[in-house]
Design a protein around this motif. Sequence first.
Motif, PDB file in Angstrom:
ATOM      1  N   SER A   4       7.128   4.064  -7.040  1.00 14.58           N
ATOM      2  CA  SER A   4       6.130   5.140  -6.314  1.00 14.58           C
ATOM      3  C   SER A   4       4.675   5.024  -7.009  1.00 14.58           C
ATOM      4  N   CYS A   5       3.988   5.757  -6.208  1.00 15.91           N
ATOM      5  CA  CYS A   5       2.501   5.431  -6.242  1.00 15.91           C
ATOM      6  C   CYS A   5       1.942   6.143  -7.553  1.00 15.91           C
ATOM      7  N   PRO A   6       1.317   5.263  -8.099  1.00 16.06           N
ATOM      8  CA  PRO A   6       0.608   5.839  -9.555  1.00 16.06           C
ATOM      9  C   PRO A   6      -0.328   6.950  -9.308  1.00 16.06           C
ATOM     10  N   SER A   7      -1.147   7.044  -8.130  1.00 19.72           N
ATOM     11  CA  SER A   7      -2.350   7.998  -7.738  1.00 19.72           C
ATOM     12  C   SER A   7      -1.672   9.431  -7.267  1.00 19.72           C
ATOM     13  N   CYS A   8      -0.683   9.220  -6.346  1.00 16.08           N
ATOM     14  CA  CYS A   8      -0.385  10.307  -5.816  1.00 16.08           C
ATOM     15  C   CYS A   8       1.447  10.593  -5.639  1.00 16.08           C
ATOM     16  N   SER A   9       2.089   9.713  -6.582  1.00 19.71           N
ATOM     17  CA  SER A   9       3.530   9.684  -6.765  1.00 19.71           C
ATOM     18  C   SER A   9       4.493   9.581  -5.562  1.00 19.71           C
ATOM     19  N   GLY A  49       0.788  -1.101   0.043  1.00 22.48           N
ATOM     20  CA  GLY A  49       0.039   0.013  -0.077  1.00 22.48           C
ATOM     21  C   GLY A  49       0.724   1.221   0.084  1.00 22.48           C
ATOM     22  N   CYS A  50       0.276   2.488  -0.531  1.00 20.69           N
ATOM     23  CA  CYS A  50       0.902   3.536  -0.405  1.00 20.69           C
ATOM     24  C   CYS A  50       0.514   4.351   1.068  1.00 20.69           C
ATOM     25  N   ALA A  51       1.556   4.786   1.739  1.00 23.26           N
ATOM     26  CA  ALA A  51       1.446   5.393   2.898  1.00 23.26           C
ATOM     27  C   ALA A  51       0.670   6.645   2.897  1.00 23.26           C
ATOM     28  N   GLN A  52       0.828   7.308   1.761  1.00 27.92           N
ATOM     29  CA  GLN A  52       0.215   8.783   1.622  1.00 27.92           C
ATOM     30  C   GLN A  52      -1.224   8.624   1.258  1.00 27.92           C
ATOM     31  N   CYS A  53      -1.719   8.190   0.247  1.00 30.47           N
ATOM     32  CA  CYS A  53      -3.277   8.036  -0.257  1.00 30.47           C
ATOM     33  C   CYS A  53      -3.715   6.745  -0.093  1.00 30.47           C
ATOM     34  N   GLY A  54      -3.134   5.649   0.532  1.00 29.84           N
ATOM     35  CA  GLY A  54      -3.883   4.374   0.793  1.00 29.84           C
ATOM     36  C   GLY A  54      -4.126   3.571  -0.420  1.00 29.84           C
ATOM     37  N   HIS A  55      -3.502   4.019  -1.515  1.00 32.57           N
ATOM     38  CA  HIS A  55      -3.669   3.138  -2.822  1.00 32.57           C
ATOM     39  C   HIS A  55      -2.984   1.866  -2.439  1.00 32.57           C
ATOM     40  N   VAL A  56      -3.743   0.559  -2.907  1.00 35.93           N
ATOM     41  CA  VAL A  56      -3.324  -0.687  -2.972  1.00 35.93           C
ATOM     42  C   VAL A  56      -3.095  -1.167  -4.029  1.00 35.93           C
TER      43      VAL A  56
HETATM   44 ZN    ZN Z   1      -0.418   7.334  -3.177  1.00 36.93          ZN
END
Ligand code: ZN
Length: 740
Positions: A486-491, A446-453
């Motif tokens: 990196s996260c695809p939704s919030c980088s 998961g992304c710690a910033q936006c929660g994307h899994v």
């Molecule tokens: Zn994210």
Amino acid sequence: MKRSGSADKPKGPGAPPRVLRVALPVPLPQSFDYLAGTADGALPGCRVRVPFGSGERIGIVTGPGGPADGPAVLKPVHEVLDREPVFDSELWRTLSWAAAYYHFPLGEVLNAALPAPLRAGEPWPTLEEPGLAITAAGRDAFAAKPLRAGPGRDVLAALEAGPMPTSALRQQLGRGGSAAMRRLLQRGWIGATSLPPSRPARPVLAGPPLHPEQQAVITAIEGCAEGYSGHLLEGITGSGKTEVYLRLIDAALERGRQALVLVPEIALTPQTLRRFRERLAAPVLPLHSGLGERERARAWAQARSGQPCVVLGTRSAIFTPLPRAGLIVVDEEHDGSYKQGDGFRYHARDLALVRGKALDVPVLLGSATPSLETLALAAEGRLRHHRLIERRGLAKPPLLRLLDLRNQRLVGGLAPTAVQALRDTLARGEQALVFRNRRGFAPALGCAQCGHVWECPRCDRPYTLHRQPPGLICHHCGGRARMPSSCPSCSSTALGGRGLGTERIEAELAEVFPKQRILRIDRDSMRAAGRLDATLAEIETGGPAILVGTQLLAKGHDWPALSLVVIADADSGLLSPDFRAPEHLAQLLTQVAGRAGRGDRPGTVLVQTRQPQHPFWSRWLGGGYRAVADAELRERREGGLPPFQHQALLAAEARDPRALDVFFAAVMALPGEREGVGLIGPLPAPMPRRAGHHRRQLLLECTTRAPLHRLLSGWMPRLYALPQARRVRWSLDVDPLDLY
Ligand code: ZN
Ligand code: ADP
Ligand code: ZN
């Protein structure tokens, strides 16, 4: 070739050509008619080679066919492969019954029951076994000069006493044996031979004097009227169930009878085989998937010949012919591996009861944690319930303790109390097991910033994060993806594992216990051949260690140094939508707890949960498996769930969801008497997409079997014929164990 169901016109004068009806291993519900030609005398149950489509198939004659419309319509049988039916009459009847009960094509059922070489049309195996014998030169060499200790000398020493089957010799010698045999063959010191079907290689050992409890069970079972009787033997691991089986089998062999013993896949180990062979005065024939196909076929043929023997096998061994049967045993009858998960979805334990009745012999189901289906049969008086209470010569039952995970600082997913218990165990020079039924590093990334899994695009489920080697793997379809940076939704680059897999527990425990031996046992770490055996052997030799493992560790091993078991996370079993989850959790906990304190030390079992107030725990801690089972049975009765309800699951999957719409619409429009049958769905399957396929299911249920089967009997031939069924992959599961 002609479908058996079509109208038959009477033929004109003259002897009508003989027609045979043949069941073929094709996914079609009907059998097919062929001109007998030279196969005129072929009996039902014999294999024939017939033309089918553009090729040939091996089929089984089921009887005479309908009259031929004209010789041009039917094709002739190409070849008859057997003079005697491959199935004896009981197995033939049982398999026909099973085809009807599971609503599965007879040709495929018969095919599934046959060992692969027979399925492929090979000749009936000879009962002679390939063996090895010492030659005169070998004998001289063995006598003349003292040979260096090693596998070569062991081979000669074993054969000095007489020729031996190659497989038995290989088993006796273990590693290095095969290479030594090859060398000695080249040198001419030993030679190949064939031997009559194997007799026990060793003198038969006597068992221990029976405990009064065991004697009472045996007396009760042997005191039943001759013929079929059904029994449940409930007793924890180590209570002496196997000893009871051995005595009953021995008595059956004494009467010149055969016995069939089914064990779960994971339990058919060389140790089990050795224990049976040491104790029984008849060949013990293992039947499992790890065995060579030829060897399986020979064991099958040997049983078919009716000579006294013991077939010790996994699920599919239920299809062994037993013309002189005396007893059927199903050990660990609750084990999920008895249910075939695809194709012909039979349940070997259920079929064991059916065969016991057909063969008119006792059937004994044994378990520490009987399935609710079996407990319900016992409660109805359809099985006699026997119990073994005590552990034989072993430590007291382990101490059980619940650890509340809420508001705790966890290390490797473990509460401080559990970590301290590990430390104490290691300090005493003992072993601890941390059980977690999820392999990999973490069940999700998961992304710690936006929660994307990160999810598998083909299954819509989170990827499991793996560290060795690094990457994302979908545990549903095997799909893989690279580690993202990196996260695809919030980088954001703050990515991390969510939750705990065995790999992560191992890594975090290694930081806390840097000097200790930590052995991880799961499908990833044990992939290499022989690795599992070697690791299990290392555990058996003792010495302090932490074992971190999945279900692979739960069963069948006896580790005297193991005194602590930590169940890292029991909650998935409590929160699952599957109504069988609490039953399975209680079985697993009992099984894993049984690993602790099997030596002379008492064991401790720590169970971690965030749901300590769940009623499951007071039941389990207060009354063990039986308390959970009794409560679950009550709830299932009230909720109208199996075993008080009979179910069948019609499932279908397709890439194009519209194909599923059309298919299920056609199914729902099928004519048929639905009175009394509940239809739930069609609904998306609990996992609505897997490996890119959309999945949907229709659950049929009924409080009695008859209306359900009447409806299915009406539906099935029509279902096969539906044009809408061609664009989906569909299956029917009668008595499904897995709805979720
Ligand atoms: Zn994210
Ligand atoms: P289970 O099949 O229930 O796990 P087993 O039959 O394997 O139990 O017995 C557990 C252990 O106890 C085995 O080592 C077995 O040899 C031993 N055992 C069983 N019955 C007796 C007995 N009557 N006397 C002494 N030892 C026994
Ligand atoms: Zn997937």
